[in-house]
Write an enzyme that holds these catalytic residues in place. Structure first.
Site, PDB file in Angstrom:
ATOM      1  N   ASP A   1      64.748  42.118  34.510  1.00 54.38           N
ATOM      2  CA  ASP A   1      65.444  43.386  34.684  1.00 54.38           C
ATOM      3  C   ASP A   1      64.719  44.127  35.809  1.00 54.38           C
ATOM      4  O   ASP A   1      63.638  44.681  35.610  1.00 54.38           O
ATOM      5  CB  ASP A   1      65.398  44.186  33.373  1.00 54.38           C
ATOM      6  CG  ASP A   1      66.059  45.552  33.511  1.00 54.38           C
ATOM      7  OD1 ASP A   1      66.232  46.013  34.647  1.00 54.38           O
ATOM      8  OD2 ASP A   1      66.378  46.157  32.473  1.00 54.38           O
TER       9      ASP A   1
ATOM     10  N   LYS B   1      70.706  50.947  40.035  1.00 53.67           N
ATOM     11  CA  LYS B   1      70.053  52.151  40.564  1.00 53.67           C
ATOM     12  C   LYS B   1      70.049  52.299  42.095  1.00 53.67           C
ATOM     13  O   LYS B   1      70.958  52.865  42.651  1.00 53.67           O
ATOM     14  CB  LYS B   1      68.643  52.264  39.989  1.00 53.67           C
ATOM     15  CG  LYS B   1      68.673  52.546  38.460  1.00 53.67           C
ATOM     16  CD  LYS B   1      67.398  53.185  38.010  1.00 53.67           C
ATOM     17  CE  LYS B   1      67.308  53.274  36.485  1.00 53.67           C
ATOM     18  NZ  LYS B   1      67.898  54.474  35.950  1.00 53.67           N
TER      19      LYS B   1
ATOM     20  N   PHE C   1      62.700  49.373  28.501  1.00 51.23           N
ATOM     21  CA  PHE C   1      63.934  50.171  28.623  1.00 51.23           C
ATOM     22  C   PHE C   1      64.950  49.300  29.350  1.00 51.23           C
ATOM     23  O   PHE C   1      64.722  48.884  30.485  1.00 51.23           O
ATOM     24  CB  PHE C   1      63.685  51.479  29.392  1.00 51.23           C
ATOM     25  CG  PHE C   1      64.830  52.435  29.227  1.00 51.23           C
ATOM     26  CD1 PHE C   1      64.766  53.487  28.321  1.00 51.23           C
ATOM     27  CD2 PHE C   1      66.015  52.258  29.944  1.00 51.23           C
ATOM     28  CE1 PHE C   1      65.849  54.355  28.130  1.00 51.23           C
ATOM     29  CE2 PHE C   1      67.094  53.108  29.760  1.00 51.23           C
ATOM     30  CZ  PHE C   1      67.008  54.156  28.854  1.00 51.23           C
TER      31      PHE C   1
HETATM   32  C1  LIG Z   1      64.657  48.927  33.674  1.00 51.31           C
HETATM   33  C2  LIG Z   1      66.024  49.494  33.355  1.00 51.31           C
HETATM   34  N1  LIG Z   1      67.018  48.674  32.987  1.00 51.31           N
HETATM   35  C3  LIG Z   1      68.249  49.115  32.721  1.00 51.31           C
HETATM   36  C4  LIG Z   1      68.550  50.465  32.789  1.00 51.31           C
HETATM   37  C5  LIG Z   1      69.918  50.947  32.477  1.00 51.31           C
HETATM   38  O1  LIG Z   1      70.543  51.356  33.650  1.00 51.31           O
HETATM   39  P1  LIG Z   1      71.771  52.372  33.615  1.00 51.31           P
HETATM   40  O2  LIG Z   1      71.238  53.705  33.234  1.00 51.31           O
HETATM   41  O3  LIG Z   1      72.311  52.333  35.012  1.00 51.31           O
HETATM   42  O4  LIG Z   1      72.759  51.857  32.620  1.00 51.31           O
HETATM   43  C6  LIG Z   1      67.549  51.368  33.147  1.00 51.31           C
HETATM   44  C7  LIG Z   1      67.822  52.807  33.215  1.00 51.31           C
HETATM   45  O5  LIG Z   1      66.987  53.638  33.373  1.00 51.31           O
HETATM   46  C8  LIG Z   1      66.246  50.877  33.435  1.00 51.31           C
HETATM   47  O6  LIG Z   1      65.256  51.686  33.790  1.00 51.31           O
END
Ligand SMILES: Cc1ncc(COP(=O)(O)O)c(C=O)c1O
Length: 436
Positions: A214, A243, A128
């Protein structure tokens, strides 16, 4: 607003009105207390509305300082960049600020392309990375992308934790970056083998591909160290954070990168503003992030995450040992997952499979719904693996709250192992879902 979202929450009996949220506790307008074991998908590492973060935001507003002037050097962003890079270590020397995780992923894609002059981006299956078009192009689960194509060309996904598959793709030398979560959260809290990331990093270097982590969910001490990268001993070319960065009150994200990657993008005066964003270094986000970092460290929430994670894993393992539908309890620090599996006993397997055929999320959602309604715990199943219940409370959670959670999970799992109430609830849910 999205009316189907309201309908879904109604269906799950989770559409309550929250009035006051403090630490791990959420209070509803009808006097209920819910304990948050989801943390907004790893946003609330310091707990809800931490007083130090709230105070920092007040003082930032009251000082009437520079905000979004756009043509100045934002001091607070500089201070924050330095602190983040110091903690991240290794080759991470520069920061680009964003307002979300997806925006960070988009930046990482562009920066990797600029640095390597290659177009391809490699990711791991079931990842994700966010729902903007670039980030979405790195997610193999079709649910998210159906109807939104065409997405970015030249992307590919390899199975997570599979070095042979990774090397096969990297050998083509067409990939600018391998973007991967060190522990895959929404894929089901998947922890790779100890040497996977280290070897992946060296394969990336061998084939000229940037190694990008990430850490949107795993960063900011969620799994113990500042970055999950540190527990695997890797030195990535870029790291994406978001986050939990700013205490759950102001949107904030960051991409940390090497000097070389930064220079590939901002390589000359005319390119000084070639990648930017209006809200990028805004003073409220920067102030909140500085205060959040201070809280995470002064309250020693990294070590606490490790200690509490171990305690919770032990307690859950003891409490759930005898239940055949519990497959595994895994994770790192306070990023944990409880994986369920189909039962062997026929009397349970028949309803389990019948509901899985209606929708694979029904079993997990009944667990979530009952934990919420019967015991006052907010949880969710993983977005790309409905058999895993995510357990990620704020890092300020107490042992007593962990004990109460273990008891609540045990009760609902026990219920699921007896024919009757649990399964008739599933039938009711399925009926309501398909009524209209
Ligand atoms: C591992 C990861 N990367 C990127 C994102 C995307 O973040 P955002 O929702 O702030 O755009 C998320 C969102 O849940 C995530 O869990």
């Amino acid at each position: 607003m999205n009316p189907e979202w309201v309908r879904l929450l109604d269906l799950l009996q989770m559409n309550v009105r929250y009035e006051r949220c403090v630490g791990v506790e959420l209070f509803t307008d009808d006097g209920k207390r819910i304990l948050d074991f989801l943390s907004g998908y790893c946003v609330h590492n310091v707990g809800h509305n931490h007083p130090d973060v709230v105070r920092a935001l007040h003082s930032e507003l009251e000082r009437c300082g520079p905000a979004m002037i756009q043509t100045h050097v934002a001091d607070l962003a500089g201070v924050l960049a330095e602190k983040l890079c110091e903690r991240a270590g290794g080759r991470l020397k520069k920061a680009f600020f964003a307002s979300s995780g997806s925006e960070g992923v988009e930046a990482a894609i562009k920066f990797a392309r600029a640095h390597t002059k290659r177009a391809g981006i490699l990711s791991a299956e079931h990842a994700f990375h966010g729902l903007t078009c670039g980030a979405l192009s790195l997610m193999s689960d079709k649910f998210w992308s159906e109807g939104f194509g065409p997405l970015l060309p030249e992307t590919a996904a390899v199975p997570f934790d599979d070095l042979q598959a990774l090397e096969r793709e990297l050998k083509s030398k067409r990939f600018a970056a391998f973007i991967v979560e060190p522990i895959q959260s929404e894929a089901g809290v998947c922890v790779p083998h100890a040497d996977y990331l280290r070897t992946a990093e060296s394969l990336c270097r061998r084939y000229g591909t940037l190694f990008v982590l990430d850490e949107v969910q795993t960063g900011m001490y969620r799994t113990g160290p500042f970055l999950a990268a540190h527990q695997f001993g890797v030195d990535p070319d870029m790291v994406i954070l978001a986050k939990a960065m700013s205490g759950g009150l102001v949107p904030c994200g960051a991409v940390l990168m090497s000097d070389e990657v930064c220079h590939s993008v901002y390589s000359s005066l005319p390119r000084a503003f070639v990648h930017t964003s209006t809200f990028s270094e805004n003073s409220l986000a920067m102030r909140a992030a500085l205060a959040t970092l201070e809280v995470l460290e002064s309250e020693q929430l990294g070590p606490r995450s490790i200690e509490a994670g171990r305690y919770l894993q032990e307690r859950l393992s003891d409490a759930l040992r005898d239940f055949e539908m519990v497959k595994e309890i895994r994770g790192a620090g306070l990023l944990m997952g409880i994986e369920f599996q189909a039962p062997r006993q026929l009397r349970l397997r028949i309803p389990y499979q019948a509901f899985a055929a209606i929708h694979p999320a029904v079993f997990g959602q009944i667990i979530v719904m009952r934990l919420f309604r019967d015991s006052g715990f907010l949880t969710q199943i993983c977005g790309n693996n409905f058999t895993v219940l995510k357990v990620a409370p704020p890092l300020v959670v107490t042992d007593a709250q962990l004990d109460a959670f273990v008891l609540a999970v045990r009760n609902v799992v026990e219920l699921a192992h007896s024919p009757g109430a649990f399964w008739s609830e599933a039938l009711g849910l399925a009926r309501r879902a398909f009524r209209g």
